[in-house]
Design a protein around this motif. Structure first.
Motif, PDB file in Angstrom:
ATOM      1  N   PHE A 212       0.800   1.088   2.971  1.00 59.37           N
ATOM      2  CA  PHE A 212       1.236   1.256   1.549  1.00 59.37           C
ATOM      3  C   PHE A 212      -0.160   0.829   0.863  1.00 59.37           C
ATOM      4  O   PHE A 212      -0.866  -0.001   1.228  1.00 59.37           O
ATOM      5  CB  PHE A 212       2.483   0.534   1.073  1.00 59.37           C
ATOM      6  N   PHE A 213      -0.200   1.324  -0.443  1.00 60.79           N
ATOM      7  CA  PHE A 213      -1.360   1.031  -1.089  1.00 60.79           C
ATOM      8  C   PHE A 213      -1.274   1.264  -2.683  1.00 60.79           C
ATOM      9  O   PHE A 213      -0.253   2.209  -2.943  1.00 60.79           O
ATOM     10  CB  PHE A 213      -2.669   1.987  -0.714  1.00 60.79           C
ATOM     11  N   ALA A 214      -1.908   0.653  -3.663  1.00 59.71           N
ATOM     12  CA  ALA A 214      -1.351   0.836  -5.008  1.00 59.71           C
ATOM     13  C   ALA A 214      -2.620   0.430  -5.787  1.00 59.71           C
ATOM     14  O   ALA A 214      -2.504   0.165  -7.175  1.00 59.71           O
ATOM     15  CB  ALA A 214      -0.364   0.084  -5.415  1.00 59.71           C
ATOM     16  N   LYS A 215      -4.026   0.601  -5.378  1.00 60.58           N
ATOM     17  CA  LYS A 215      -5.070  -0.059  -6.078  1.00 60.58           C
ATOM     18  C   LYS A 215      -5.681   1.122  -6.938  1.00 60.58           C
ATOM     19  O   LYS A 215      -6.019   0.799  -8.143  1.00 60.58           O
ATOM     20  CB  LYS A 215      -6.087  -0.582  -5.154  1.00 60.58           C
ATOM     21  N   SER A 216      -5.615   2.323  -6.367  1.00 60.92           N
ATOM     22  CA  SER A 216      -6.472   3.386  -7.157  1.00 60.92           C
ATOM     23  C   SER A 216      -5.715   4.714  -7.214  1.00 60.92           C
ATOM     24  O   SER A 216      -4.736   4.735  -6.212  1.00 60.92           O
ATOM     25  CB  SER A 216      -7.736   3.562  -6.710  1.00 60.92           C
ATOM     26  N   VAL A 267       2.175  -3.304   5.291  1.00 57.76           N
ATOM     27  CA  VAL A 267       0.913  -4.164   5.132  1.00 57.76           C
ATOM     28  C   VAL A 267       0.652  -5.178   4.271  1.00 57.76           C
ATOM     29  O   VAL A 267       1.274  -4.760   2.850  1.00 57.76           O
ATOM     30  CB  VAL A 267      -0.278  -3.225   5.186  1.00 57.76           C
ATOM     31  N   SER A 268       0.252  -6.246   4.375  1.00 55.29           N
ATOM     32  CA  SER A 268       0.438  -7.140   3.197  1.00 55.29           C
ATOM     33  C   SER A 268      -0.887  -6.870   2.566  1.00 55.29           C
ATOM     34  O   SER A 268      -1.944  -6.300   2.749  1.00 55.29           O
ATOM     35  CB  SER A 268       0.034  -8.698   3.850  1.00 55.29           C
ATOM     36  N   GLY A 269      -0.835  -7.434   1.042  1.00 53.06           N
ATOM     37  CA  GLY A 269      -1.876  -7.086   0.091  1.00 53.06           C
ATOM     38  C   GLY A 269      -1.854  -5.650  -0.296  1.00 53.06           C
ATOM     39  O   GLY A 269      -2.939  -5.277  -0.644  1.00 53.06           O
ATOM     40  N   ALA A 270      -0.830  -5.147  -0.270  1.00 55.33           N
ATOM     41  CA  ALA A 270      -0.900  -3.588  -0.571  1.00 55.33           C
ATOM     42  C   ALA A 270      -1.210  -3.238  -1.925  1.00 55.33           C
ATOM     43  O   ALA A 270      -1.886  -2.286  -2.362  1.00 55.33           O
ATOM     44  CB  ALA A 270       0.458  -2.905  -0.395  1.00 55.33           C
ATOM     45  N   VAL A 420       5.519  -4.420  -8.909  1.00 57.01           N
ATOM     46  CA  VAL A 420       6.784  -4.419  -8.080  1.00 57.01           C
ATOM     47  C   VAL A 420       6.148  -5.496  -6.617  1.00 57.01           C
ATOM     48  O   VAL A 420       6.760  -6.222  -6.296  1.00 57.01           O
ATOM     49  CB  VAL A 420       7.180  -3.160  -7.546  1.00 57.01           C
ATOM     50  N   LEU A 421       4.906  -4.971  -6.361  1.00 57.07           N
ATOM     51  CA  LEU A 421       4.435  -5.463  -5.080  1.00 57.07           C
ATOM     52  C   LEU A 421       4.018  -6.946  -5.469  1.00 57.07           C
ATOM     53  O   LEU A 421       4.236  -7.939  -4.523  1.00 57.07           O
ATOM     54  CB  LEU A 421       3.300  -5.051  -4.817  1.00 57.07           C
ATOM     55  N   ILE A 422       3.821  -7.436  -6.621  1.00 52.39           N
ATOM     56  CA  ILE A 422       3.513  -8.800  -6.975  1.00 52.39           C
ATOM     57  C   ILE A 422       4.582  -9.423  -7.614  1.00 52.39           C
ATOM     58  O   ILE A 422       4.394 -10.830  -8.257  1.00 52.39           O
ATOM     59  CB  ILE A 422       2.152  -8.973  -8.022  1.00 52.39           C
ATOM     60  N   GLY A 423       5.752  -8.888  -7.757  1.00 50.68           N
ATOM     61  CA  GLY A 423       6.965  -9.601  -8.211  1.00 50.68           C
ATOM     62  C   GLY A 423       6.924  -9.717  -9.537  1.00 50.68           C
ATOM     63  O   GLY A 423       7.910 -10.459 -10.125  1.00 50.68           O
TER      64      GLY A 423
END
Length: 451
Positions: A212-216, A267-270, A420-423
């Motif tokens: 999963f990914f959410a940076k760009s 995956v961690s750090g997504a 969401v990923l960082i709560g």
């Protein structure tokens, strides 16, 4: 009008496809003749992203061969090629358009092309699209090629965006039966999917079950379709007037992804990973399931793998195993309206050659690694994954890229996933926030188009 006014193959298969390409080809205006009776020399510029696989590892080499073949039939048209990168290309295009130095022709995707079409930056290609061609291209693909009744992109290659799976990993842990590969349409339920991820976690602890990914923004279609299918939701409503993804079920799906990171199924750090980062993990053999895959990417990745494994295509799982909704990738060509009718006519001839030449039309399709945008042209590859990809085209849903304001809308997507990923938000809260911003962008874009 100035563009800145508003600022397969058996021998029989080869023969059949060549015939179809000729029959479906179009007539385009030809550059005016000079006083000597010969065609007036015309010089055009073609900007191209890496739409074709590099030949002998050299970016642009294939395109140069293509241009040489085009010049044998059109000696009076000089084509200047400039290759773009996916990283710097978009900004270079923005600068060129703003400074009245746009190229004459480009091979690209609907996201940018339709936006240019809505701003009257392009020359319509209606004269190139016959009724026969329209009938041979699925509505989902034609919708991605048009603004209103004007065709602004000549559709050439397509592929369904799906998930990619490292089949070798599942074979090694004795869990191949957990994948839906024995079903003709390969559909599967969320529970079946989760069971497959849990098997990887248990039996191959050094492998990340899913990505999963959410940076760009890159690869956003993968995350969109993933969440939409996990919740049996749609991204937009049917008329694209508002966002529809902010359902309770979609919120729950996003919450599950965030929890999956904690449970080591995702995956961690997504939140700090890009689509390219996740793809690289897949190529290293460290990731079992990747979200943003297609026959085109499978072909491109064949020489980029850093570990030896077989990769297969599967659709996104749905709650109950219902038919998934897949976003279609579409590649095609557009012609900028730079105010010179001779250049427009010459550019159309290049587009027609790339799409429909009896010899090079087929070559070009294969070099993209994609399927033909034409339903009647099949069997380009002797590969079971391509055979499945052709079948999976029946799952094409409404493409989000045609929405008014899409370029702005997509900028709001990943920041909400990150929350969401960082709560900082629940899945439903994030999707509601996204919908509010996206709906405002749609309203603004529609108002601007009416001016």
């Amino acid at each position: 009008m100035n563009i800145f006014k508003k600022g397969c193959m058996t021998l029989l298969g080869v023969t059949l496809i060549s015939t179809q390409l000729v029959a479906c080809g179009s007539t385009t205006d030809t550059p005016k003749a000079s006083e000597s009776g010969k065609a007036k020399p015309v010089e055009i510029t073609w900007w191209n992203f890496p739409s074709f696989q590099a030949l002998d590892g050299e970016v642009g080499k294939y395109e140069k061969q293509l241009i040489a073949a085009f010049n044998k039939k059109n000696p009076d048209i000089k084509v200047n090629l400039e290759m773009l990168t996916y990283e710097a290309g978009p900004e270079k295009l923005n600068v060129a358009i703003a400074s009245n130095t746009a190229p004459d022709v480009i091979y690209d995707a609907p996201g940018r092309i339709l936006d240019w079409g809505k701003k009257d930056l392009l020359a319509p290609l209606n004269d190139m699209i016959t009724d026969e061609v329209k009938k041979d291209v699925s509505p989902a693909l034609m919708k991605q090629s048009m603004v209103g009744d004007q065709v602004y992109m000549y559709p050439i290659n397509t592929a369904p965006f799906m998930m990619g799976i490292n089949k070798t990993i599942f074979e090694k842990i004795g869990a191949l039966d957990l994948l839906p590969l024995n079903k003709p349409d390969r559909t599967w339920t969320f529970d079946e999917y989760k069971k497959a991820l849990e098997a990887v976690k248990e039996k191959a602890p050094d492998v990340i079950p899913s990505g999963f990914f959410a940076k760009s923004q890159g690869g956003d279609q993968g995350t969109r379709a993933y969440i939409a299918n996990l919740s049996n939701s749609s991204f937009f409503n049917d008329d694209y007037s508002k966002v529809a993804i902010n359902t309770d079920k979609a919120g729950a799906a996003l919450d599950w992804i965030a929890q999956g990171v904690k449970d080591k199924l995702v995956v961690s750090g997504a939140e700090s990973l890009t689509g390219a980062d996740v793809n690289d993990l897949f190529l290293q053999g460290k990731l079992a399931v990747t979200l943003n895959y297609s026959p085109v990417l499978k072909a491109q990745n064949a020489t980029l793998k850093k570990a030896k494994f077989d990769d297969v295509l599967v659709p996104f799982p749905t709650i109950d195993g219902a038919a998934p909704k897949l976003e279609p990738y579409l590649g095609g060509m557009a012609v900028f309206n730079n105010g010179d009718q001779d250049k427009i006519a010459a550019s159309k001839k290049l587009v027609d050659f790339i799409a429909n030449d009896p010899e090079w039309g087929k070559k070009n399709l294969i070099q993209t690694g994609g399927l033909s945008a034409r339903n009647s042209i099949t069997g380009l590859y002797n590969d079971p994954e391509y055979t499945y990809a052709e079948l999976a085209r029946k799952f094409y849903g409404n493409p989000p890229t045609v929405a008014d304001g899409y370029a702005e809308i997509r900028t709001y997507w990943f920041p909400e996933l990150q929350r969401v990923l960082i709560g900082q938000a629940t899945g439903k809260q994030a999707l509601d926030s996204f919908a509010e911003k996206a709906d405002a962008a749609i309203t603004k874009a529609k108002a601007a188009l009416k001016k």
